[in-house]
Design an enzyme around this catalytic site. Structure first.
Site, PDB file in Angstrom:
ATOM      1  N   CYS A 179       0.839  -1.184   0.000  1.00 41.29           N
ATOM      2  CA  CYS A 179       0.000   0.000   0.000  1.00 41.29           C
ATOM      3  C   CYS A 179       0.882   1.245   0.000  1.00 41.29           C
ATOM      4  O   CYS A 179       1.977   1.246   0.552  1.00 41.29           O
ATOM      5  CB  CYS A 179      -0.936   0.105   1.198  1.00 41.29           C
ATOM      6  SG  CYS A 179      -2.026  -1.288   1.377  1.00 41.29           S
TER       7      CYS A 179
ATOM      8  N   ARG B  65       3.087   0.097  -5.257  1.00 40.42           N
ATOM      9  CA  ARG B  65       2.924  -0.572  -3.964  1.00 40.42           C
ATOM     10  C   ARG B  65       1.578  -1.292  -3.840  1.00 40.42           C
ATOM     11  O   ARG B  65       1.305  -1.944  -2.843  1.00 40.42           O
ATOM     12  CB  ARG B  65       3.052   0.451  -2.828  1.00 40.42           C
ATOM     13  CG  ARG B  65       4.339   1.232  -2.872  1.00 40.42           C
ATOM     14  CD  ARG B  65       4.357   2.281  -1.793  1.00 40.42           C
ATOM     15  NE  ARG B  65       4.529   1.690  -0.491  1.00 40.42           N
ATOM     16  CZ  ARG B  65       5.692   1.432   0.079  1.00 40.42           C
ATOM     17  NH1 ARG B  65       6.792   1.745  -0.558  1.00 40.42           N
ATOM     18  NH2 ARG B  65       5.766   0.892   1.265  1.00 40.42           N
TER      19      ARG B  65
ATOM     20  N   TRP C  30      -3.013  -2.423  -1.644  1.00 41.35           N
ATOM     21  CA  TRP C  30      -2.834  -3.831  -1.991  1.00 41.35           C
ATOM     22  C   TRP C  30      -3.540  -4.585  -0.874  1.00 41.35           C
ATOM     23  O   TRP C  30      -3.146  -4.502   0.290  1.00 41.35           O
ATOM     24  CB  TRP C  30      -1.353  -4.199  -2.044  1.00 41.35           C
ATOM     25  CG  TRP C  30      -1.144  -5.609  -2.467  1.00 41.35           C
ATOM     26  CD1 TRP C  30      -1.148  -6.087  -3.737  1.00 41.35           C
ATOM     27  CD2 TRP C  30      -0.905  -6.736  -1.620  1.00 41.35           C
ATOM     28  NE1 TRP C  30      -0.928  -7.439  -3.730  1.00 41.35           N
ATOM     29  CE2 TRP C  30      -0.773  -7.867  -2.443  1.00 41.35           C
ATOM     30  CE3 TRP C  30      -0.790  -6.907  -0.237  1.00 41.35           C
ATOM     31  CZ2 TRP C  30      -0.533  -9.147  -1.951  1.00 41.35           C
ATOM     32  CZ3 TRP C  30      -0.560  -8.176   0.264  1.00 41.35           C
ATOM     33  CH2 TRP C  30      -0.428  -9.283  -0.594  1.00 41.35           C
TER      34      TRP C  30
ATOM     35  N   ASN D  25      -0.386   1.809   5.862  1.00 47.80           N
ATOM     36  CA  ASN D  25       0.430   0.809   5.168  1.00 47.80           C
ATOM     37  C   ASN D  25       1.014  -0.094   6.247  1.00 47.80           C
ATOM     38  O   ASN D  25       1.644   0.399   7.173  1.00 47.80           O
ATOM     39  CB  ASN D  25       1.538   1.526   4.384  1.00 47.80           C
ATOM     40  CG  ASN D  25       2.642   0.593   3.924  1.00 47.80           C
ATOM     41  OD1 ASN D  25       3.798   0.961   3.866  1.00 47.80           O
ATOM     42  ND2 ASN D  25       2.305  -0.627   3.586  1.00 47.80           N
ATOM     43  N   GLY D  26       0.795  -1.402   6.115  1.00 44.97           N
ATOM     44  CA  GLY D  26       1.300  -2.330   7.121  1.00 44.97           C
ATOM     45  C   GLY D  26       0.217  -3.326   7.492  1.00 44.97           C
ATOM     46  O   GLY D  26      -0.799  -3.446   6.786  1.00 44.97           O
TER      47      GLY D  26
ATOM     48  N   GLU E 169      13.545 -18.823 -12.151  1.00 50.23           N
ATOM     49  CA  GLU E 169      13.276 -17.418 -12.415  1.00 50.23           C
ATOM     50  C   GLU E 169      12.310 -17.277 -13.608  1.00 50.23           C
ATOM     51  O   GLU E 169      11.381 -16.468 -13.581  1.00 50.23           O
ATOM     52  CB  GLU E 169      14.604 -16.670 -12.667  1.00 50.23           C
ATOM     53  CG  GLU E 169      14.461 -15.221 -13.100  1.00 50.23           C
ATOM     54  CD  GLU E 169      13.624 -14.350 -12.176  1.00 50.23           C
ATOM     55  OE1 GLU E 169      13.295 -14.752 -11.053  1.00 50.23           O
ATOM     56  OE2 GLU E 169      13.248 -13.250 -12.626  1.00 50.23           O
TER      57      GLU E 169
ATOM     58  N   LYS F 175       8.453 -15.608 -13.710  1.00 49.56           N
ATOM     59  CA  LYS F 175       8.083 -14.531 -14.628  1.00 49.56           C
ATOM     60  C   LYS F 175       6.848 -14.916 -15.439  1.00 49.56           C
ATOM     61  O   LYS F 175       5.932 -14.121 -15.617  1.00 49.56           O
ATOM     62  CB  LYS F 175       9.273 -14.251 -15.555  1.00 49.56           C
ATOM     63  CG  LYS F 175       9.518 -12.826 -15.840  1.00 49.56           C
ATOM     64  CD  LYS F 175      10.457 -12.108 -14.919  1.00 49.56           C
ATOM     65  CE  LYS F 175      10.118 -12.134 -13.466  1.00 49.56           C
ATOM     66  NZ  LYS F 175      11.133 -11.586 -12.609  1.00 49.56           N
TER      67      LYS F 175
ATOM     68  N   GLU G  58       3.764 -14.885 -13.225  1.00 48.75           N
ATOM     69  CA  GLU G  58       3.455 -13.541 -12.747  1.00 48.75           C
ATOM     70  C   GLU G  58       2.751 -12.692 -13.800  1.00 48.75           C
ATOM     71  O   GLU G  58       1.789 -12.004 -13.488  1.00 48.75           O
ATOM     72  CB  GLU G  58       4.793 -12.896 -12.345  1.00 48.75           C
ATOM     73  CG  GLU G  58       4.695 -11.542 -11.718  1.00 48.75           C
ATOM     74  CD  GLU G  58       6.070 -11.052 -11.243  1.00 48.75           C
ATOM     75  OE1 GLU G  58       7.103 -11.551 -11.736  1.00 48.75           O
ATOM     76  OE2 GLU G  58       6.106 -10.163 -10.379  1.00 48.75           O
TER      77      GLU G  58
ATOM     78  N   HIS H 153      11.196 -39.074 -10.818  1.00 44.03           N
ATOM     79  CA  HIS H 153      10.876 -39.441  -9.439  1.00 44.03           C
ATOM     80  C   HIS H 153       9.431 -39.099  -9.091  1.00 44.03           C
ATOM     81  O   HIS H 153       9.082 -38.965  -7.924  1.00 44.03           O
ATOM     82  CB  HIS H 153      11.862 -38.782  -8.471  1.00 44.03           C
ATOM     83  CG  HIS H 153      13.265 -39.243  -8.692  1.00 44.03           C
ATOM     84  ND1 HIS H 153      13.701 -40.496  -8.324  1.00 44.03           N
ATOM     85  CD2 HIS H 153      14.322 -38.648  -9.314  1.00 44.03           C
ATOM     86  CE1 HIS H 153      14.962 -40.645  -8.675  1.00 44.03           C
ATOM     87  NE2 HIS H 153      15.360 -39.545  -9.294  1.00 44.03           N
TER      88      HIS H 153
ATOM     89  N   LYS I 185       4.647  -4.092  -6.460  1.00 47.65           N
ATOM     90  CA  LYS I 185       6.091  -4.075  -6.709  1.00 47.65           C
ATOM     91  C   LYS I 185       6.885  -4.256  -5.425  1.00 47.65           C
ATOM     92  O   LYS I 185       7.888  -4.943  -5.393  1.00 47.65           O
ATOM     93  CB  LYS I 185       6.449  -2.741  -7.381  1.00 47.65           C
ATOM     94  CG  LYS I 185       7.923  -2.566  -7.696  1.00 47.65           C
ATOM     95  CD  LYS I 185       8.293  -3.332  -8.938  1.00 47.65           C
ATOM     96  CE  LYS I 185       9.768  -3.261  -9.248  1.00 47.65           C
ATOM     97  NZ  LYS I 185      10.205  -4.472  -9.972  1.00 47.65           N
TER      98      LYS I 185
HETATM   99  O1  M6R Z   1      12.324  -5.609  -3.888  1.00 47.53           O
HETATM  100  P1  M6R Z   1      12.733  -7.044  -3.758  1.00 47.53           P
HETATM  101  O2  M6R Z   1      13.811  -7.420  -4.705  1.00 47.53           O
HETATM  102  O3  M6R Z   1      13.083  -7.430  -2.355  1.00 47.53           O
HETATM  103  O4  M6R Z   1      11.448  -7.863  -4.153  1.00 47.53           O
HETATM  104  C1  M6R Z   1      11.431  -9.252  -4.034  1.00 47.53           C
HETATM  105  C2  M6R Z   1      10.264  -9.856  -4.775  1.00 47.53           C
HETATM  106  O5  M6R Z   1       9.057  -9.376  -4.260  1.00 47.53           O
HETATM  107  C3  M6R Z   1      10.315  -9.553  -6.274  1.00 47.53           C
HETATM  108  O6  M6R Z   1      11.514  -9.964  -6.836  1.00 47.53           O
HETATM  109  C4  M6R Z   1       9.157 -10.277  -6.990  1.00 47.53           C
HETATM  110  O7  M6R Z   1       9.329 -11.644  -6.919  1.00 47.53           O
HETATM  111  C5  M6R Z   1       9.069  -9.793  -8.446  1.00 47.53           C
HETATM  112  N1  M6R Z   1       7.757  -9.267  -8.679  1.00 47.53           N
HETATM  113  C6  M6R Z   1       9.308 -10.884  -9.434  1.00 47.53           C
HETATM  114  O8  M6R Z   1       9.267 -10.415 -10.739  1.00 47.53           O
END
Ligand code: M6R
Length: 598
Positions: free
Chosen positions: A2, A27, A74, A100-101, A474, A478, A481, A497, A593
């Site tokens: 947030c 956020r 969020w 926020n929190g 990774e 992606k 996401e 397995h 983000k």
């Molecule tokens: O700001 P950070 O690198 O600590 O964030 C970590 C993850 O939240 C961030 O990498 C998230 O997995 C991305 N949205 C992936 O694309």
């Protein structure tokens, strides 16, 4: 998560707060709202969806109010609807709060309020806050002094984390408070703002950052801060030359596309800044030499960079390395002590779980190294030493160029540690310049036929051995996401397995093959999958003699550098899939983000 914003000054607040919220949308963007004071009344406007929806709602009835708080949400507690949007207000409608929190004990507090006859209407944790303040003000006048005292009684009741901005009917000021959630104050010629992040403040603002456990009052020409004993606290002005926000999409279809395109410069800038500033030489050598165990904690994409770093430290420096999800590590028997060397990787430098691990490491006396992309972040400020990636602002929720910059730091750090420990290494920073050149190649055209074949799938596999398995993880993150296709990463050797039972002629598997010495083993695994009818999309840097459905050749310069280019291919695949499905690439559903809550 947030974003919270507030303004009090000489100008109408509406556009200032909306502009700030728009910049804080990274956020969270589930709902948005503002609260303002006008003609001795407190009003709120709340909408579901992003700040553009709020802008539209406010345009119908623009307000000249010069005191306003705002929020972009969020959702943590309660589904996405206007009732759960912020500001949350007290039962008597005189107190409005943006938060926020997370208030962890909110159910207990709700219960107490309920027993006192106070009716809460939302599903949020936040709603307890204005109502607790209201309760503490019962029978008292709503003066600044009384509200400050009431707030000071309420804050210790709240377990968890908060950054708060509060409006009180009839009082021409903002009340603020923080505990484990960020908040900055920006003074300008026309007034004073508060925001969750410096990026929300105007370029020319004088910036002050609140410490944890601070509360304060913001007026149109200044502010006063206190600790939770109500003793005055002086905030240091931050030296911010540029708030770093890059809001121009520069003709690309999305920030994600633009940021993937910026990967070569993210790598080069990171390498140059680290090397020209001799940044690695400031890591105390004795911390490296005396370390018994290296720990690497991070979340999401940053964790994958951590896995590559762990792999390299193990391979080249013979170091025993524990790499773990920050969200898991913080609740384990962690074996941290003063002989531990801990590395925390985070693009934002604000991720709550990573910060949680950092606090544990500090308490145990371990040496703490940060790798972050934001100078002013909490992690950057808390670690013993911070190595900065120079990826530039990353706007898209999906982390792309920041990952490449993190990989670059991982390679440079390993090279440095190997030198300190007198170990041999078969690459040098100069090789990274060649990798940057390899990263310039785009794969969109080659990937389009793959996209056509897999865009409607419900599920997909990405498989690889050794370092390719990290890249698979990774890539899978992606794809999930941004394209919403379920994608499972797996070490190739693990297939038989159990998971091979799922394979048939409707299965698609992306296979990574970038390590020469593993070529034959990977080919055998491909044949095993093909024998069950599976379709194979091969991404490889090796010369292979096998027929697959799709083959994308990549140039890595050297096998160990494969995570750079192979990841770029998977980033571009994820992007194309999302575009093909008309999805909002930069703001995937349910995400934000910066993940500032556990
Ligand atoms: O700001 P950070 O690198 O600590 O964030 C970590 C993850 O939240 C961030 O990498 C998230 O997995 C991305 N949205 C992936 O694309």
């Amino acid at each position: 998560m947030c974003g919270i914003a507030g303004y009090i000054g000489k100008k109408p607040a509406q556009n200032i707060v909306l502009d700030c919220l728009k910049k804080l949308e990274y956020r969270g963007y589930d709902s948005a709202g503002v609260g303002y004071l006008l003609n001795k009344g407190l009003y709120t406007v709340k909408v579901t969806g992003g700040v553009d929806n709020l802008k539209q709602a406010l345009q119908k009835n623009a307000t000249p109010a010069s005191v306003m708080i705002g929020h972009t949400r969020w959702a943590t507690h309660g589904k996405v609807c206007t009732k759960n949007a912020h500001p949350q207000i007290s039962e008597n409608k005189k107190i409005a709060v943006v938060h926020n929190g997370i208030i962890e004990n909110f159910l207990q507090l709700k219960q107490t309020l309920y027993l006192d006859g106070i009716n809460l209407v939302s599903d949020t944790d936040t709603e307890v806050i204005p109502n607790l303040i209201m309760q503490k003000l019962k029978g008292k006048a709503y003066t600044i002094k009384n509200v400050l005292n009431a707030l000071n009684k309420v804050l210790p009741m709240l377990k968890g984390s908060f950054a708060l901005c509060i409006l009180i009917d009839n009082l021409n000021c903002l009340f603020i408070a923080t505990k484990f959630s960020p908040l900055v104050i920006g003074k300008t010629n026309t007034g004073v703002m508060v925001a969750s992040d410096i990026v929300g403040l105007p370029q020319k603002a004088q910036v002050y950052k609140l410490k944890d456990n601070t509360l304060g009052l913001v007026f149109k020409d200044g502010f006063k801060c206190y600790n939770f004993n109500l003793e005055p606290v002086i905030l240091q002005k931050l030296d911010v030359k540029n708030n770093g926000l890059d809001t121009d999409i520069n003709g690309f279809s999305s920030f994600m596309e633009k940021e993937i395109n910026q990967s070569p410069s993210a790598l080069l800038n990171t390498a140059q800044n680290i090397l020209y500033n001799n940044a690695l030489s400031y890591i105390p050598k004795n911390a490296i030499e005396s370390a018994k165990t290296f720990f690497i904690c991070a979340c999401g994409t940053a964790l994958h960079a951590g896995r590559v770093l762990g792999y390299l430290l193990q391979k080249y420096c013979g170091i025993f390395c524990v790499v773990d999800y920050a969200s898991e590590f913080r609740y384990k028997n962690n074996f941290l002590d003063k002989h531990s060397f801990c590395i925390f990787i985070s693009q934002s430098g604000e991720t709550a779980d990573t910060l949680g691990c950092l606090e544990l490491a500090k308490q145990s006396g371990a040496f703490c190294l940060g790798i972050t992309n934001v100078y002013t972040s909490r992690i950057s400020n808390m670690v013993d030493y911070c190595l900065f990636t120079s990826a530039g602002t990353e706007n898209s929720v999906a982390s792309t160029k920041a990952y490449i910059a993190q990989l670059c730091s991982a390679f440079l750090l390993t090279e440095w540690i190997s030198k300190v420990l007198g170990k041999n290494i078969d690459y040098s920073y100069k090789d990274l310049l060649d990798v940057a050149l390899c990263l310039k190649e785009d794969y969109y055209l080659k990937l389009q036929p793959v996209v056509n074949a897999i865009k409607d799938l419900q599920s997909l596999y990405i498989l690889g051995r050794d370092i390719d398995y990290i890249t698979a993880q990774e890539g899978a993150l992606k794809i999930k996401e941004v394209s919403y296709i379920h994608c499972e990463a797996m070490p190739l050797g693990e297939l038989k397995h159990g998971s091979l039972a799922l394979f048939n002629n409707t299965t698609y598997a992306i296979v990574l093959l970038t390590q020469k010495e593993l070529t034959q083993k990977v080919i055998s695994n491909i044949i095993e999958m093909q024998s069950r009818g599976a379709h194979i999309i091969l991404i490889t840097s090796q010369k292979v003699d096998i027929v697959v459905d799709f083959c994308i050749y990549i140039n890595n310069k050297k096998d160990v550098f494969s995570p750079f280019v192979a990841t770029k291919v998977l980033q571009q695949l994820a992007l194309l899939l999302a575009k093909q499905k008309n999805l909002n690439v930069d703001k995937p559903r349910n995400l934000a983000k910066s993940v500032t809550v556990e």
